[in-house]
Scaffold this motif. Structure first.
Motif, PDB file in Angstrom:
ATOM      1  N   ILE A 108      12.343  -2.491   0.798  1.00 33.85           N
ATOM      2  CA  ILE A 108      11.160  -1.992   0.092  1.00 33.85           C
ATOM      3  C   ILE A 108      10.558  -0.810   0.847  1.00 33.85           C
ATOM      4  O   ILE A 108      10.205   0.207   0.247  1.00 33.85           O
ATOM      5  N   TRP A 109      10.427  -0.927   2.152  1.00 34.49           N
ATOM      6  CA  TRP A 109       9.864   0.169   2.947  1.00 34.49           C
ATOM      7  C   TRP A 109      10.759   1.406   2.913  1.00 34.49           C
ATOM      8  O   TRP A 109      10.250   2.530   2.862  1.00 34.49           O
ATOM      9  N   ASP A 110      12.086   1.222   2.944  1.00 33.50           N
ATOM     10  CA  ASP A 110      12.998   2.370   2.815  1.00 33.50           C
ATOM     11  C   ASP A 110      12.783   3.067   1.473  1.00 33.50           C
ATOM     12  O   ASP A 110      12.727   4.297   1.393  1.00 33.50           O
ATOM     13  N   TRP A 111      12.669   2.264   0.415  1.00 33.07           N
ATOM     14  CA  TRP A 111      12.451   2.805  -0.925  1.00 33.07           C
ATOM     15  C   TRP A 111      11.109   3.531  -0.994  1.00 33.07           C
ATOM     16  O   TRP A 111      11.011   4.624  -1.558  1.00 33.07           O
ATOM     17  N   LEU A 112      10.070   2.944  -0.422  1.00 31.45           N
ATOM     18  CA  LEU A 112       8.754   3.581  -0.380  1.00 31.45           C
ATOM     19  C   LEU A 112       8.830   4.946   0.301  1.00 31.45           C
ATOM     20  O   LEU A 112       8.283   5.929  -0.204  1.00 31.45           O
ATOM     21  N   ASP A 113       9.528   5.019   1.427  1.00 33.30           N
ATOM     22  CA  ASP A 113       9.664   6.294   2.138  1.00 33.30           C
ATOM     23  C   ASP A 113      10.302   7.372   1.255  1.00 33.30           C
ATOM     24  O   ASP A 113       9.906   8.532   1.310  1.00 33.30           O
ATOM     25  N   GLU A 114      11.268   6.979   0.444  1.00 35.85           N
ATOM     26  CA  GLU A 114      11.972   7.932  -0.422  1.00 35.85           C
ATOM     27  C   GLU A 114      11.147   8.358  -1.640  1.00 35.85           C
ATOM     28  O   GLU A 114      11.372   9.437  -2.190  1.00 35.85           O
ATOM     29  N   HIS A 115      10.219   7.511  -2.069  1.00 34.17           N
ATOM     30  CA  HIS A 115       9.565   7.734  -3.368  1.00 34.17           C
ATOM     31  C   HIS A 115       8.039   7.702  -3.302  1.00 34.17           C
ATOM     32  O   HIS A 115       7.386   7.481  -4.327  1.00 34.17           O
ATOM     33  N   GLN A 116       7.471   7.974  -2.153  1.00 36.93           N
ATOM     34  CA  GLN A 116       6.018   7.879  -1.994  1.00 36.93           C
ATOM     35  C   GLN A 116       5.263   8.814  -2.951  1.00 36.93           C
ATOM     36  O   GLN A 116       4.267   8.408  -3.554  1.00 36.93           O
ATOM     37  N   VAL A 117       5.742  10.037  -3.122  1.00 39.62           N
ATOM     38  CA  VAL A 117       5.069  10.987  -4.011  1.00 39.62           C
ATOM     39  C   VAL A 117       5.121  10.490  -5.459  1.00 39.62           C
ATOM     40  O   VAL A 117       4.112  10.507  -6.174  1.00 39.62           O
ATOM     41  N   GLU A 118       6.279  10.033  -5.893  1.00 44.24           N
ATOM     42  CA  GLU A 118       6.425   9.521  -7.260  1.00 44.24           C
ATOM     43  C   GLU A 118       5.544   8.297  -7.490  1.00 44.24           C
ATOM     44  O   GLU A 118       4.971   8.116  -8.574  1.00 44.24           O
ATOM     45  N   LEU A 119       5.430   7.441  -6.479  1.00 45.65           N
ATOM     46  CA  LEU A 119       4.578   6.264  -6.600  1.00 45.65           C
ATOM     47  C   LEU A 119       3.115   6.655  -6.746  1.00 45.65           C
ATOM     48  O   LEU A 119       2.391   6.089  -7.577  1.00 45.65           O
ATOM     49  N   ASP A 150       0.855  -1.184   0.000  1.00 43.57           N
ATOM     50  CA  ASP A 150       0.000   0.000   0.000  1.00 43.57           C
ATOM     51  C   ASP A 150       0.896   1.240   0.000  1.00 43.57           C
ATOM     52  O   ASP A 150       1.775   1.375   0.857  1.00 43.57           O
ATOM     53  N   ILE A 151       0.681   2.140  -0.945  1.00 46.41           N
ATOM     54  CA  ILE A 151       1.528   3.330  -1.071  1.00 46.41           C
ATOM     55  C   ILE A 151       1.372   4.261   0.135  1.00 46.41           C
ATOM     56  O   ILE A 151       2.336   4.856   0.596  1.00 46.41           O
ATOM     57  N   ALA A 152       0.165   4.391   0.650  1.00 49.11           N
ATOM     58  CA  ALA A 152      -0.095   5.338   1.734  1.00 49.11           C
ATOM     59  C   ALA A 152       0.530   4.934   3.062  1.00 49.11           C
ATOM     60  O   ALA A 152       1.038   5.771   3.798  1.00 49.11           O
ATOM     61  N   ASN A 153       0.502   3.623   3.369  1.00 53.16           N
ATOM     62  CA  ASN A 153       0.931   3.222   4.716  1.00 53.16           C
ATOM     63  C   ASN A 153       1.919   2.059   4.767  1.00 53.16           C
ATOM     64  O   ASN A 153       2.309   1.638   5.846  1.00 53.16           O
TER      65      ASN A 153
END
Length: 83
Positions: free
Chosen positions: A52-63, A34-37
């Motif tokens: 994956i979670w580290d990457w999500l934190d860095e790129h949440q807006v782009e996702l 889930d992109i939001a959480n």
């Protein structure tokens, strides 16, 4: 495929179900994230999940932007891998 890092492949599908999410594959494992959480569905080794979670934190807006592009059937943009 929108990103690849440390053997993890990140994909997003056109016309996929809500909530906004992406798919991550590593070896024989696959999760939906889930992109939001960052909530996951599926199984993945802890170390790969942490990446994956580290990457999500860095790129949440782009996702989120790619999710909106996918829903509009527009071309998705590649996202930088985790460094």
């Amino acid at each position: 495929t929108i990103s690849v890092f440390y053997g993890i492949r990140i994909t997003m599908n056109y016309n996929d179900h809500s909530p906004p999410h992406f798919h991550a594959e590593y070896q024989e494992y696959e999760v939906t994230v889930d992109i939001a959480n960052g909530a996951i569905t599926g199984t993945m080794p802890r170390r790969a999940l942490a990446l994956i979670w580290d990457w999500l934190d860095e790129h949440q807006v782009e996702l989120q932007e790619n999710w909106e592009r996918a829903r509009a059937r527009e071309a998705l943009r590649a996202i930088d891998p985790l460094r």
